[in-house]
Design a protein around this motif. Structure first.
Motif, PDB file in Angstrom:
ATOM      1  N   ARG A  42       0.982  -1.443   0.063  1.00  0.00           N
ATOM      2  CA  ARG A  42      -0.064   0.332  -0.622  1.00  0.00           C
ATOM      3  C   ARG A  42       0.755   1.287   0.138  1.00  0.00           C
ATOM      4  O   ARG A  42       0.303   1.867  -1.110  1.00  0.00           O
ATOM      5  CB  ARG A  42      -0.748  -0.186   1.418  1.00  0.00           C
ATOM      6  CG  ARG A  42      -1.459   1.021   1.456  1.00  0.00           C
ATOM      7  CD  ARG A  42      -3.366   1.235   0.453  1.00  0.00           C
ATOM      8  NE  ARG A  42      -3.727   2.570   0.777  1.00  0.00           N
ATOM      9  CZ  ARG A  42      -5.334   3.256  -0.024  1.00  0.00           C
ATOM     10  NH1 ARG A  42      -5.039   1.833  -1.726  1.00  0.00           N
ATOM     11  NH2 ARG A  42      -5.797   3.692   0.161  1.00  0.00           N
ATOM     12  N   LEU A  43       2.274   1.311   0.713  1.00  0.00           N
ATOM     13  CA  LEU A  43       2.828   2.807   1.168  1.00  0.00           C
ATOM     14  C   LEU A  43       3.608   2.323  -0.403  1.00  0.00           C
ATOM     15  O   LEU A  43       3.368   3.729  -1.109  1.00  0.00           O
ATOM     16  CB  LEU A  43       3.716   2.108   1.875  1.00  0.00           C
ATOM     17  CG  LEU A  43       3.183   2.888   3.789  1.00  0.00           C
ATOM     18  CD1 LEU A  43       4.455   2.359   4.448  1.00  0.00           C
ATOM     19  CD2 LEU A  43       2.429   3.582   3.800  1.00  0.00           C
ATOM     20  N   ASN A 103      -6.758   3.470  15.245  1.00  0.00           N
ATOM     21  CA  ASN A 103      -8.350   3.687  15.665  1.00  0.00           C
ATOM     22  C   ASN A 103      -8.677   1.925  14.499  1.00  0.00           C
ATOM     23  O   ASN A 103     -10.116   1.599  14.795  1.00  0.00           O
ATOM     24  CB  ASN A 103      -8.379   4.599  15.306  1.00  0.00           C
ATOM     25  CG  ASN A 103      -8.545   5.360  15.792  1.00  0.00           C
ATOM     26  OD1 ASN A 103      -9.053   5.345  16.967  1.00  0.00           O
ATOM     27  ND2 ASN A 103      -8.384   6.811  15.357  1.00  0.00           N
ATOM     28  N   ALA A 104      -8.356   2.096  13.184  1.00  0.00           N
ATOM     29  CA  ALA A 104      -8.786   1.268  12.409  1.00  0.00           C
ATOM     30  C   ALA A 104      -8.384  -0.261  12.553  1.00  0.00           C
ATOM     31  O   ALA A 104      -7.238  -0.437  13.086  1.00  0.00           O
ATOM     32  CB  ALA A 104      -8.034   1.793  11.152  1.00  0.00           C
ATOM     33  N   PRO A 105      -9.319  -0.958  12.956  1.00  0.00           N
ATOM     34  CA  PRO A 105      -9.296  -2.614  13.176  1.00  0.00           C
ATOM     35  C   PRO A 105      -8.356  -3.410  11.672  1.00  0.00           C
ATOM     36  O   PRO A 105      -9.186  -2.794  11.021  1.00  0.00           O
ATOM     37  CB  PRO A 105      -9.701  -3.383  13.475  1.00  0.00           C
ATOM     38  CG  PRO A 105     -11.127  -3.157  13.001  1.00  0.00           C
ATOM     39  CD  PRO A 105     -10.577  -1.338  12.826  1.00  0.00           C
ATOM     40  N   SER A 133     -10.809  -1.619   5.111  1.00  0.00           N
ATOM     41  CA  SER A 133     -10.455  -1.994   6.359  1.00  0.00           C
ATOM     42  C   SER A 133      -8.799  -2.081   6.611  1.00  0.00           C
ATOM     43  O   SER A 133      -8.593  -1.500   6.671  1.00  0.00           O
ATOM     44  CB  SER A 133     -10.928  -3.578   6.810  1.00  0.00           C
ATOM     45  OG  SER A 133     -10.058  -4.364   7.778  1.00  0.00           O
ATOM     46  N   LEU A 134      -8.022  -2.764   5.237  1.00  0.00           N
ATOM     47  CA  LEU A 134      -6.691  -2.631   5.181  1.00  0.00           C
ATOM     48  C   LEU A 134      -6.340  -1.258   4.693  1.00  0.00           C
ATOM     49  O   LEU A 134      -5.056  -0.765   4.861  1.00  0.00           O
ATOM     50  CB  LEU A 134      -6.158  -3.946   3.491  1.00  0.00           C
ATOM     51  CG  LEU A 134      -6.378  -4.639   4.000  1.00  0.00           C
ATOM     52  CD1 LEU A 134      -6.049  -5.973   2.662  1.00  0.00           C
ATOM     53  CD2 LEU A 134      -5.680  -5.599   5.169  1.00  0.00           C
ATOM     54  N   ASN A 135      -7.208  -0.859   3.436  1.00  0.00           N
ATOM     55  CA  ASN A 135      -6.725   0.579   3.283  1.00  0.00           C
ATOM     56  C   ASN A 135      -7.444   1.829   4.278  1.00  0.00           C
ATOM     57  O   ASN A 135      -6.314   2.604   4.446  1.00  0.00           O
ATOM     58  CB  ASN A 135      -7.636   1.321   2.612  1.00  0.00           C
ATOM     59  CG  ASN A 135      -7.527   1.217   0.759  1.00  0.00           C
ATOM     60  OD1 ASN A 135      -6.409   0.010   0.621  1.00  0.00           O
ATOM     61  ND2 ASN A 135      -8.191   1.167   0.087  1.00  0.00           N
ATOM     62  N   ALA A 136      -7.756   0.856   5.105  1.00  0.00           N
ATOM     63  CA  ALA A 136      -7.900   2.374   7.116  1.00  0.00           C
ATOM     64  C   ALA A 136      -6.825   2.424   8.080  1.00  0.00           C
ATOM     65  O   ALA A 136      -6.237   3.349   7.801  1.00  0.00           O
ATOM     66  CB  ALA A 136      -8.934   2.168   7.688  1.00  0.00           C
ATOM     67  N   VAL A 137      -5.949   0.612   8.392  1.00  0.00           N
ATOM     68  CA  VAL A 137      -5.136   0.536   8.469  1.00  0.00           C
ATOM     69  C   VAL A 137      -3.975   1.244   8.186  1.00  0.00           C
ATOM     70  O   VAL A 137      -3.163   1.903   9.047  1.00  0.00           O
ATOM     71  CB  VAL A 137      -4.412  -1.075   8.975  1.00  0.00           C
ATOM     72  CG1 VAL A 137      -3.246  -1.292   9.597  1.00  0.00           C
ATOM     73  CG2 VAL A 137      -5.839  -1.907   9.814  1.00  0.00           C
ATOM     74  N   ASN A 138      -3.615   0.846   6.776  1.00  0.00           N
ATOM     75  CA  ASN A 138      -2.531   1.455   6.151  1.00  0.00           C
ATOM     76  C   ASN A 138      -2.568   2.350   6.040  1.00  0.00           C
ATOM     77  O   ASN A 138      -1.337   3.540   6.416  1.00  0.00           O
ATOM     78  CB  ASN A 138      -2.257   0.718   4.551  1.00  0.00           C
ATOM     79  CG  ASN A 138      -1.835  -0.714   4.993  1.00  0.00           C
ATOM     80  OD1 ASN A 138      -1.556  -1.477   6.192  1.00  0.00           O
ATOM     81  ND2 ASN A 138      -3.298  -1.353   3.930  1.00  0.00           N
ATOM     82  N   ASP A 139      -3.749   3.638   5.902  1.00  0.00           N
ATOM     83  CA  ASP A 139      -3.613   5.169   5.942  1.00  0.00           C
ATOM     84  C   ASP A 139      -2.872   5.594   6.936  1.00  0.00           C
ATOM     85  O   ASP A 139      -2.485   6.585   7.187  1.00  0.00           O
ATOM     86  CB  ASP A 139      -4.628   5.011   4.782  1.00  0.00           C
ATOM     87  CG  ASP A 139      -4.834   4.826   3.670  1.00  0.00           C
ATOM     88  OD1 ASP A 139      -3.832   4.554   3.067  1.00  0.00           O
ATOM     89  OD2 ASP A 139      -5.941   4.907   1.710  1.00  0.00           O
TER      90      ASP A 139
END
Length: 400
Positions: free
Chosen positions: A143-144, A343-345, A381-387
Motif C-alpha cells: 500500500r505504501l 483506530n482502524a482494526p 479495512s486494509l486501506n484504513a489501517v495502512n493509511d
C-alpha cells in the motif's frame, strides 16, 4: 551404562526420519504447485487498476483523471471492450510525477522524504503465530508503494511467508543465499544492495528470507563468547544505513520469537507495530511477550543502544465486529492503551485468506474474484489501517 540410542521398536518410527520425509513431500508438492501456477520462466505481475481505483490511489477525482486522458496528458490507459480505462502500476507512477509538477504543495502526490526527514523503519512484531503479522507487513509495504512511497520490505522471519507472497520460493530461489543474513553475518558480510530485489510493484523492493536467517541466532552466541560480536544489535541498523538515501520507509516482518534477529530489528526500528488478535489466550501471550521484550531491551540499552522511537502502536487483527467477547477485549485494550491502539482494526475476512491461497495479497487480486461486498469490506479495512500508518509517518516528518 549404554549411551547408544535405542533402535525403534517394531511398529515405531524415528521421529527425525518421519519429519524429514514429510518435509520433503511437502516441499515437492509446493514446488509442483508453484510451477503449475508460475512456470520457471514466469514472474508475478501486478494487476491493472480501474480508473476509479487509480483515482483513489492518486487522491484525485475520476473525472479529472478522465480529463487528463482525453487531453493526452500522462500515460495512455488501456481501453477494454467496454471502453473502461485500466491503469498499470507504472502508469500510476508516471501520473504521480506529472501531478506533482503542478501540485498546490510539495508532497501531494509524492509523499516521501524531503531534506531533513529520516527514513522510517517499521518493525512488525508479535510473539504468537497467527496474529496476522506477515499479512500486515505485506499489505502495508504494498500500500505504501502504491501511495507513492519508496518502500523496502524485509523478511526477517525464517518461515519466509512474506517472501513467498512476493513470488520468491525460499527453498528453490535462495539456495545460494540472498537473505539479510548475508549482510549482517559476522564473517565477510556483503553489501545489503546485493540482496535487495526489485518486485513487480514500482517503488517496492524486497529482501527475501529463508531458514538461513536462523544462522544469525546460532552465530551470535559464539561471536559473543569469542568477544568479536561487537554491538550485535546494531547490525540490521548498520546494514540499512547503506541504503538510507534510497528509501522512504522500510517494513520489517520480524520473527515470531524474541531472538537476536528480533532484538536487532527493534534496535533499528523508528516505529513499532504490534499485531494483536483480540482473544484472551493471545492477550495473555502478549502480556508475557511485552514483559520479556522490555527486559531484553533494558539489557540492550545498558550496552549503549538508543531505544527511543518515533511511535509504537497496537493493531487489532482478524477482528470480528459481531463477536461479543472480542469486543470486550477491544474495549479493554482501548481503555488500557488509549491512542496507542490504532483506530482502524484489520477485519477477519475470507477474501484475505483466499487470496493467500494463491500467494497474493488483496491488492493483487481482481475484485471480481470475490463477492463484491466481501471484497469491498476487506479492502476498506486494509486501506484504513495502512493509511492511518501513513499518517503516522507524515506526522513524524512534521506534516499534517
Amino acid at each position: 551404562m549404554n549411551d547408544t540410542p535405542n533402535p525403534a521398536l517394531p511398529g515405531q518410527e524415528d521421529l527425525n526420519q518421519v519429519i524429514r520425509q514429510h518435509s520433503e513431500w511437502l516441499a515437492r508438492q509446493l514446488h509442483a504447485q508453484r510451477e503449475s501456477m508460475f512456470p520457471p520462466d514466469a514472474h508475478k505481475t501486478m494487476r491493472k487498476f480501474t480508473s476509479g481505483e487509480a483515482a483513489g490511489l492518486l487522491g484525485i477525482n475520476d473525472s479529472y483523471l478522465r480529463k487528463l486522458s482525453l487531453e493526452g496528458k500522462g500515460p495512455s490507459p488501456e481501453l477494454t471492450a467496454g471502453n473502461r480505462r485500466l491503469y498499470s502500476v507504472d502508469d500510476l507512477q508516471d501520473l504521480r510525477h506529472l501531478l506533482e509538477r503542478t501540485a498546490r504543495k510539495p508532497g501531494d502526490y509524492l509523499p516521501g522524504r524531503r531534506d531533513g526527514d529520516h527514513m522510517q523503519i517499521i518493525g512488525v512484531m508479535n510473539f504468537k503465530g497467527g496474529s496476522g503479522k506477515t499479512t500486515t507487513s505485506a499489505h502495508l509495504a504494498q500500500r505504501l508503494a502504491l501511495l507513492g512511497y519508496r518502500a523496502l520490505a524485509i523478511d526477517l522471519d525464517p518461515q519466509a511467508s512474506l517472501t513467498a507472497l512476493h513470488g520468491v520460493q525460499p527453498e528453490y530461489d535462495l539456495q545460494e543465499g540472498g537473505t539479510l543474513y548475508d549482510a549482517i553475518r559476522y564473517e565477510d558480510p556483503v553489501p545489503i544492495r546485493s540482496v535487495i530485489r526489485k518486485t513487480y510493484i514500482p517503488g517496492l523492493d524486497l529482501v527475501p528470507g529463508n531458514l538461513e536467517l536462523m544462522e544469525f541466532e546460532h552465530d551470535t552466541p559464539r561471536a559473543l563468547a569469542r568477544g568479536n560480536a561487537g554491538l550485535f544489535f546494531f547490525r540490521v541498523k548498520e546494514a540499512l544505513l547503506q541504503v538510507d538515501a534510497d528509501y522512504d520507509v522500510v517494513v520489517i516482518d520480524c520473527p515470531p520469537q524474541l531472538g537476536f534477529l528480533t532484538m536487532s530489528a527493534l534496535s533499528a526500528a523508528t516505529g513499532v507495530l504490534v499485531t494483536i488478535h483480540p482473544e484472551m489466550l493471545d492477550l495473555m501471550s502478549m502480556s508475557q511477550f511485552l514483559r520479556m521484550t522490555a527486559d531484553l531491551m533494558d539489557v540492550i540499552a545498558e550496552s549503549g543502544a538508543d531505544m527511543s522511537h518515533d511511535w509504537m502502536r497496537y493493531l487489532l487483527t482478524r477482528y470480528e465486529p459481531t463477536d461479543a467477547p472480542q469486543n470486550r477485549i477491544v474495549a479493554f485494550l482501548r481503555t488500557l492503551y488509549g491512542d496507542k491502539v490504532l483506530n482502524a482494526p484489520m477485519l477477519k475476512s475470507t477474501a484475505i485468506s483466499d487470496a493467500g491461497l494463491t500467494k497474493q495479497t488483496l491488492y493483487e487480486v481482481e475484485r471480481g474474484a470475490f463477492t463484491r461486498s466481501t471484497y469491498d469490506r476487506a479492502i476498506e479495512s486494509l486501506n484504513a489501517v495502512n493509511d492511518e500508518i501513513s499518517e503516522l509517518i507524515q506526522k513524524t516528518w512534521g506534516r499534517q
